[in-house]
Design an enzyme around this catalytic site. Structure first.
Site, PDB file in Angstrom:
ATOM      1  CB  SER A 108      41.049  40.846  40.401  1.00 21.13           C
ATOM      2  OG  SER A 108      41.162  39.446  40.520  1.00 21.13           O
ATOM      3  CE  LYS A 130      42.696  38.006  37.477  1.00 23.06           C
ATOM      4  NZ  LYS A 130      43.256  37.662  38.789  1.00 23.06           N
TER       5      LYS A 130
END
Length: 210
Positions: free
Chosen positions: A129, A166
């Site tokens: 990701s 993230k």
């Protein structure tokens, strides 16, 4: 020879004065070069490269501590840089670059981290990701422990004791954890859910397996 001996040897060999060398590497006076040649002043990585360019050699030659002669080691190669000095930092497990996974903060060995990067521990990345930030599956990310980060910075985050990596965006009414891969949707937590989010630390670098 030490790095200080090599600088003096090369400078004298090409007939350069201490003042001339000082000007080439960004010092104002010859006294700075004199102190370096006497071993009384340390040199950072940037200055080592500047000395190498000014003296027509490589940073690798200046840094290498051996008994080889100047004739064997004097090259005009400018596209080769030495590996940075490293320190051992504890690896505390695996972090998800995708869906969150369990964060088991158990010591999982040590990783070599460049000594100019200030971090507290490392984590092994798992998932894809964060690939648009060039962080890939199997990379080692360096984490500096801190309870908050600026908006848009990449951080290791705990979500109900599960860890993920993230970009973090903090708002008054929500927290957004943004991946760096269009295949993944942002993770959005609002109101009471925000209490379940804890920033472990800021990502300050990484080692790629590639």
């Amino acid at each position: 020879m030490t790095i200080y001996d090599k600088i003096k040897y090369l400078r004298e060999n090409i007939g350069m004065s201490q003042q001339e060398l000082a000007e080439k590497v960004g010092f104002k006076t010859a006294s700075a070069v004199n102190k370096i040649e006497l071993g009384l002043r340390d040199i950072n990585q940037t200055k080592i490269k500047a000395f190498a360019v000014a003296l027509g050699t490589t940073p690798g030659y200046l840094l290498e501590d051996d008994n080889n002669t100047y004739e064997k080691k004097f090259f005009s190669v400018t596209n080769i840089n030495p590996l940075p000095k490293t320190v051992k930092k504890p690896r505390l497990g695996t972090i998800a670059c995708g869906e969150p996974i369990l964060a088991e903060e158990n010591l999982d060995g040590y990783d070599d981290v460049p000594d100019n990067i200030k971090c507290d521990f490392t984590l092994l990345c798992q998932g894809d990701s964060m690939i648009n930030a060039r962080i890939n599956n199997g990379d080692i990310v360096y984490i500096r422990q801190q309870p908050t980060v600026d908006n848009g910075e990449i951080a290791a985050v705990l979500i109900d004791n599960e860890a993920t990596l993230k970009r973090v965006y903090l708002y008054d009414d929500k927290i957004v954890l943004q991946p760096e891969n269009t295949r993944y949707a942002p993770l959005v937590y609002s109101k009471e859910e925000m209490n379940d989010i804890k920033i472990i630390g800021k990502a300050v670098g990484f080692t790629s397996k590639l």
